[in-house]
Design an enzyme around this catalytic site. Structure first.
Site, short mmCIF file in Angstrom:
data_model
loop_
_atom_site.label_atom_id
_atom_site.label_comp_id
_atom_site.label_asym_id
_atom_site.label_seq_id
_atom_site.Cartn_x
_atom_site.Cartn_y
_atom_site.Cartn_z
N LYS A 176 -2.53 -0.40 13.85
CA LYS A 176 -3.82 0.66 13.97
C LYS A 176 -4.99 0.74 14.69
O LYS A 176 -5.52 2.14 15.09
CB LYS A 176 -4.84 0.74 12.45
CG LYS A 176 -3.92 0.91 11.46
CD LYS A 176 -4.94 0.94 10.29
CE LYS A 176 -3.47 1.63 8.63
NZ LYS A 176 -3.85 1.36 7.61
N LYS B 214 8.08 4.46 9.79
CA LYS B 214 8.39 4.84 7.98
C LYS B 214 7.11 6.23 7.64
O LYS B 214 6.48 6.62 8.65
CB LYS B 214 6.91 3.18 7.57
CG LYS B 214 5.52 3.83 7.82
CD LYS B 214 5.37 2.56 6.65
CE LYS B 214 3.67 2.52 6.82
NZ LYS B 214 2.63 2.14 6.86
N LYS C 118 1.32 8.97 5.67
CA LYS C 118 0.48 9.89 4.89
C LYS C 118 -0.13 11.14 6.42
O LYS C 118 -0.81 12.06 6.24
CB LYS C 118 -1.18 9.34 4.70
CG LYS C 118 -0.80 9.06 3.53
CD LYS C 118 -2.53 7.91 2.88
CE LYS C 118 -1.44 7.65 1.20
NZ LYS C 118 -2.70 6.67 0.42
P1 TYM Z 1 -0.92 2.27 0.39
O1 TYM Z 1 -1.87 2.52 0.03
O2 TYM Z 1 -0.69 2.51 2.47
O3 TYM Z 1 0.80 2.67 -0.30
C1 TYM Z 1 0.86 2.33 -1.42
C2 TYM Z 1 1.92 1.30 -1.17
O4 TYM Z 1 3.20 2.50 -0.74
C3 TYM Z 1 4.13 0.99 -0.32
N1 TYM Z 1 4.59 2.59 0.64
C4 TYM Z 1 5.80 3.12 1.09
N2 TYM Z 1 6.95 1.94 -0.18
C5 TYM Z 1 8.12 2.41 1.09
N3 TYM Z 1 8.21 3.64 2.20
C6 TYM Z 1 6.95 3.60 2.60
N4 TYM Z 1 7.00 4.61 3.62
C7 TYM Z 1 6.22 3.73 2.15
N5 TYM Z 1 4.58 3.98 2.42
C8 TYM Z 1 3.70 3.23 2.06
C9 TYM Z 1 3.18 0.51 0.51
O5 TYM Z 1 3.74 -0.46 0.91
C10 TYM Z 1 2.16 0.30 -0.65
O6 TYM Z 1 2.47 -0.53 -1.94
N6 TYM Z 1 -3.00 -2.30 1.58
C11 TYM Z 1 -2.17 -1.06 0.46
C12 TYM Z 1 -3.09 -0.94 -0.83
C13 TYM Z 1 -3.38 -2.77 -1.59
C14 TYM Z 1 -2.61 -3.48 -1.99
C15 TYM Z 1 -3.48 -3.77 -3.04
C16 TYM Z 1 -1.27 -3.61 -2.37
C17 TYM Z 1 -5.30 -2.85 -1.25
N7 TYM Z 1 -5.19 -3.81 -2.46
C18 TYM Z 1 -3.66 -4.76 -3.71
C19 TYM Z 1 -1.25 -4.33 -3.58
C20 TYM Z 1 -1.83 -5.32 -3.98
C21 TYM Z 1 -2.07 -0.33 0.99
O7 TYM Z 1 -2.59 0.59 1.71
O8 TYM Z 1 -1.52 0.42 -0.06
#
Ligand code: TYM
Length: 324
Positions: A108, A191, A194
């Protein structure tokens, strides 16, 4: 168990197959907490009114996907300020070197330039560690892209425990064997995320849009249908999506196809059916924002009761003087 999702952009099929699907299944077998991580969203520019609206929308989509507020705890991260306080204690546990190794920061920061990247983008994995450790979570269901952050969380928990005495549970990531990295339909080497409108299927996309996105999916050279993510990432992604959406094995599904066209059409149809109940329930929930807000408020009360106990333990262990 704890997991979280950012309320930026719209929830997509990658989020659903990589994470949310597991959350819905796991809520019955574990003491489960799920949070909409609005503070994490501030690491990149956000319009305040949009952030507020998206936070509520994200929670409604999670409920529509099947999270049951009588079974699990659903809340908004910023409603439980203990997370940010624990984050500071963990910032004083982590090192610059280990944060610099976080690939998400590198990716990023490269886009916007490291000099102007927000400091919060750099320290964000520590806030994520606080999200997890403050609930004594031992299981963290996430997609593959979050593995490194959960590993960091483990390191911080272990270091803190060594330095100050047993304080935190050391968590394990729960990453599905299939679906942990759904790739972009237009660019199978990236991947699904968004930031790619054409290559990303949104949880709330209407059926005709889903059909069109699958029809235009980029496939690989050669016309053989085979599951091999290395040499055939596009086709393997379609097979993975179709297998997960129909509850079958990937190889089993692969055997049935000899051409890309029918595979794309069937994957689209299966995803439309998979997401149909979500879309229908979401329409009801969206008509009652006060209902979702009340669920989030109850969730925050439940979460805070746990978080404040863990935080008090951590404060005492590092030597902060209790207020008299
Ligand atoms: P975020 O908001 O980017 O994504 C949420 C969840 O979706 C999964 N994910 C995917 N899995 C498979 N294929 C994809 N293309 C894909 N894109 C997203 C992510 O792995 C995630 O599980 N930092 C984290 C949010 C967070 C979090 C936490 C997660 C904050 N605190 C504590 C677990 C525990 C994030 O930005 O996820």
């Amino acid at each position: 168990m704890l997991s979280g999702i950012q309320p930026t952009g719209d929830i997509h099929l990658g989020n659903y197959l990589g994470a949310i699907r597991q959350w819905v299944a796991d809520q019955h077998d574990h003491d489960a907490l799920y949070c909409v991580v609005d503070l994490h969203a501030l690491t990149l520019p956000q319009d305040p009114a949009v952030l507020r609206a998206k936070t509520l929308e994200c929670a409604s989509v999670l409920l529509a996907a099947g999270l049951d507020p009588d079974v699990c705890t659903l809340f908004v991260q910023s409603h439980v300020p203990e997370h940010t306080e624990l984050s500071w204690l963990l910032e004083c546990t982590a090192s610059m070197g280990e944060l610099r190794r976080m690939t998400q920061f590198k990716d990023k920061a490269v886009k916007g330039g490291e000099e102007s990247a927000r400091v919060g983008l750099f320290t964000y994995p520590i806030l994520q560690a606080a999200d997890i450790l403050i609930y004594d979570a031992d299981r963290v269901p996430v997609g593959e892209d979050q593995r490194q952050h959960v590993e960091l969380t483990r390191d911080l928990a272990q270091r803190f425990n060594q330095r100050y005495g047993e304080t935190f549970v050391v968590p394990e990531p729960a990453i599905g064997k299939v679906g942990a990295k759904v790739v972009d339909l237009q660019n199978p080497t990236a991947k699904m995320s968004k930031s790619s409108p054409q290559g990303t299927v949104l949880a709330l996309d209407p059926p005709d849009v889903i059909e069109r996105k699958f029809k235009r999916a980029v496939t690989d050279t050669g016309n053989e249908v085979r599951f091999d993510p290395e040499t055939k990432p596009g086709v393997s992604n379609l097979l993975t999506i179709l297998a997960l959406a129909t509850g079958r094995g990937v190889d089993d599904v692969a055997e049935e196809y000899s051409q890309y066209g029918p595979l794309k059409a069937d994957a689209a149809a299966a995803v439309i059916e998979l997401l149909r109940p979500l879309r229908e329930r979401y329409a009801e929930l969206a008509a009652d924002p006060a209902g979702t807000a009340a669920i989030l408020s109850r969730g925050a009360d439940k979460a805070q009761a746990i978080a404040s106990t863990t935080l008090a333990r951590a404060r005492a262990h590092v030597g902060l003087l209790p207020r008299g």
